[in-house]
Design an enzyme around this catalytic site. Structure first.
Site, PDB file in Angstrom:
ATOM      1  N   LYS A 295     -35.929  52.727  67.509  1.00 51.89           N
ATOM      2  CA  LYS A 295     -36.376  51.405  67.983  1.00 51.89           C
ATOM      3  C   LYS A 295     -37.844  51.456  68.407  1.00 51.89           C
ATOM      4  O   LYS A 295     -38.629  50.562  68.099  1.00 51.89           O
ATOM      5  CB  LYS A 295     -35.488  50.936  69.151  1.00 51.89           C
ATOM      6  CG  LYS A 295     -34.088  50.541  68.704  1.00 51.89           C
ATOM      7  CD  LYS A 295     -33.099  50.370  69.849  1.00 51.89           C
ATOM      8  CE  LYS A 295     -31.687  50.145  69.310  1.00 51.89           C
ATOM      9  NZ  LYS A 295     -30.648  50.077  70.339  1.00 51.89           N
TER      10      LYS A 295
ATOM     11  N   GLN B 212     -30.087  50.879  76.641  1.00 53.57           N
ATOM     12  CA  GLN B 212     -29.232  51.490  75.618  1.00 53.57           C
ATOM     13  C   GLN B 212     -27.844  51.780  76.203  1.00 53.57           C
ATOM     14  O   GLN B 212     -27.723  52.355  77.278  1.00 53.57           O
ATOM     15  CB  GLN B 212     -29.896  52.778  75.092  1.00 53.57           C
ATOM     16  CG  GLN B 212     -29.198  53.399  73.900  1.00 53.57           C
ATOM     17  CD  GLN B 212     -29.201  52.513  72.649  1.00 53.57           C
ATOM     18  OE1 GLN B 212     -30.134  51.746  72.419  1.00 53.57           O
ATOM     19  NE2 GLN B 212     -28.156  52.597  71.854  1.00 53.57           N
TER      20      GLN B 212
ATOM     21  N   ASP C  72     -31.198  41.987  73.235  1.00 55.70           N
ATOM     22  CA  ASP C  72     -29.947  42.514  72.690  1.00 55.70           C
ATOM     23  C   ASP C  72     -28.915  41.395  72.499  1.00 55.70           C
ATOM     24  O   ASP C  72     -27.941  41.563  71.784  1.00 55.70           O
ATOM     25  CB  ASP C  72     -29.353  43.527  73.691  1.00 55.70           C
ATOM     26  CG  ASP C  72     -29.323  44.946  73.145  1.00 55.70           C
ATOM     27  OD1 ASP C  72     -29.316  45.104  71.913  1.00 55.70           O
ATOM     28  OD2 ASP C  72     -29.314  45.877  73.969  1.00 55.70           O
TER      29      ASP C  72
HETATM   30  N1  GUN Z   1     -25.345  50.987  71.730  1.00 58.17           N
HETATM   31  C1  GUN Z   1     -24.813  50.838  70.486  1.00 58.17           C
HETATM   32  N2  GUN Z   1     -25.313  49.719  69.903  1.00 58.17           N
HETATM   33  C2  GUN Z   1     -26.167  49.170  70.778  1.00 58.17           C
HETATM   34  C3  GUN Z   1     -26.988  48.011  70.740  1.00 58.17           C
HETATM   35  O1  GUN Z   1     -27.026  47.246  69.780  1.00 58.17           O
HETATM   36  N3  GUN Z   1     -27.745  47.793  71.850  1.00 58.17           N
HETATM   37  C4  GUN Z   1     -27.700  48.608  72.931  1.00 58.17           C
HETATM   38  N4  GUN Z   1     -28.458  48.285  73.972  1.00 58.17           N
HETATM   39  N5  GUN Z   1     -26.945  49.676  72.999  1.00 58.17           N
HETATM   40  C5  GUN Z   1     -26.186  49.955  71.928  1.00 58.17           C
END
Ligand code: GUN
Length: 293
Positions: free
Chosen positions: A54, A98, A121
């Site tokens: 990311k 995350q 998100d």
């Molecule tokens: N963990 C697995 N997928 C995601 C996601 O799309 N966003 C976040 N913040 N954590 C995750």
């Protein structure tokens, strides 16, 4: 006939090119640089690899981006304070925490603390609620990526029988909600299957579009798929290491067998994964634009 392989890598690249131009435009015309913070708690290897990707993508697009690493034993209170700091930082337009978080931290409490305007998100209940009523500002990234893939591959969703396998808050529930909206790129008839569904194959065999987010390798086999169906595999299962030491991945669909029967299918890796990251970037650009208005 073997299925068309839908390349998430290629579609994501196309969208990133568009976003790059938008970022340049935002900078030149309005003096706005999209700002994204990704917060990582602890050292879960999968989470590290996601936030690294990311960060890399956001830097490539010209964002101002911060990787904020916190120790596994950070208190809930301190994490809430950190979120508050970024909520009040005008250079940050998007905040991503995350998941999963360590057991001693209440995940909902953390997600609720993020300013919905910075919730790139799309996990805050305000944004989930807006999605339900067809007024979403930020769609959750994985489902948004799936919808974009369908649109950009020319897969017609209107009136289509869509079957979703999995009912998670991150994928199953939101993708079902997105695709039933009375909107372009949606208007589908959606069935959601889960671990308590009886005779799952009777449902999956009806699907024109089968979306699999079961969290289990080979959860969908060829006998469960209709001839010519479009199969979207959301699974990311780590099944050992490649020779170069990287994690070896497989999806939730028995790819080799299903590709002989499906009309189109997404691979793992190179399918939904790159789209998820790209949608995060799209949401952050949107958040920056909204903040400038
Ligand atoms: N963990 C697995 N997928 C995601 C996601 O799309 N966003 C976040 N913040 N954590 C995750």
């Amino acid at each position: 006939m073997a299925a068309k392989i839908i390349s998430g890598t290629e579609i994501a690249k196309e969208i990133r090119e568009e976003l790059k131009k938008e970022v340049e435009n935002l900078k030149e015309k309005y003096g706005i640089t999209p700002g994204l913070v990704t917060i990582l708690v602890g050292e879960n290897p999968a989470s590290i690899s996601y936030v690294t990707a990311k960060q890399k993508t956001s830097k490539n697009l010209g964002f101002y981006s911060i990787q904020d690493n916190q120790p596994e034993d950070i208190s809930e209170e301190n994490l809430l304070e950190l979120i508050d700091k970024y909520n009040n930082d005008p250079s940050i337009h998007g905040i991503l925490v995350q998941l999963p978080l360590p057991k001693h931290i209440n995940e909902s409490k953390i997600l609720y603390a993020i300013d919905p305007k910075k919730d790139v998100d799309g996990f805050h209940p305000v944004n989930i609620g807006k999605l339900m009523i067809g007024e979403a500002d930020y769609l959750p990234c994985t489902p948004a990526g799936i919808q974009q893939m369908l649109i950009r591959t020319g897969v017609k969703t209107e009136g289509a029988e869509v079957v979703v396998v999995g009912r998670s808050n991150i994928v199953g529930k939101p993708i079902a909600n997105i695709l039933i909206q009375k909107q372009e790129g949606a208007n589908a008839t959606v069935t959601v299957c889960h671990t308590r569904t009886k005779n799952m194959e009777e449902h999956t065999r009806r699907a024109d579009i089968l979306i699999v987010a079961a969290g289990k390798p080979k959860a969908v086999t060829a006998d469960m798929v209709k001839e010519g169906a479009v199969v979207i595999d959301v699974g990311v299962n780590r099944i050992g290491k490649t020779e170069s030491g990287k994690a070896k991945l497989c999806g939730d669909v028995d790819f080799e067998a299903v590709k002989e029967k499906a009309g189109a299918i997404t691979p793992v890796p190179g399918g939904v994964g790159p789209m998820t990251i790209t949608m995060l970037m799209m949401n952050t650009v949107k958040a920056a634009k909204n903040a400038g208005e």
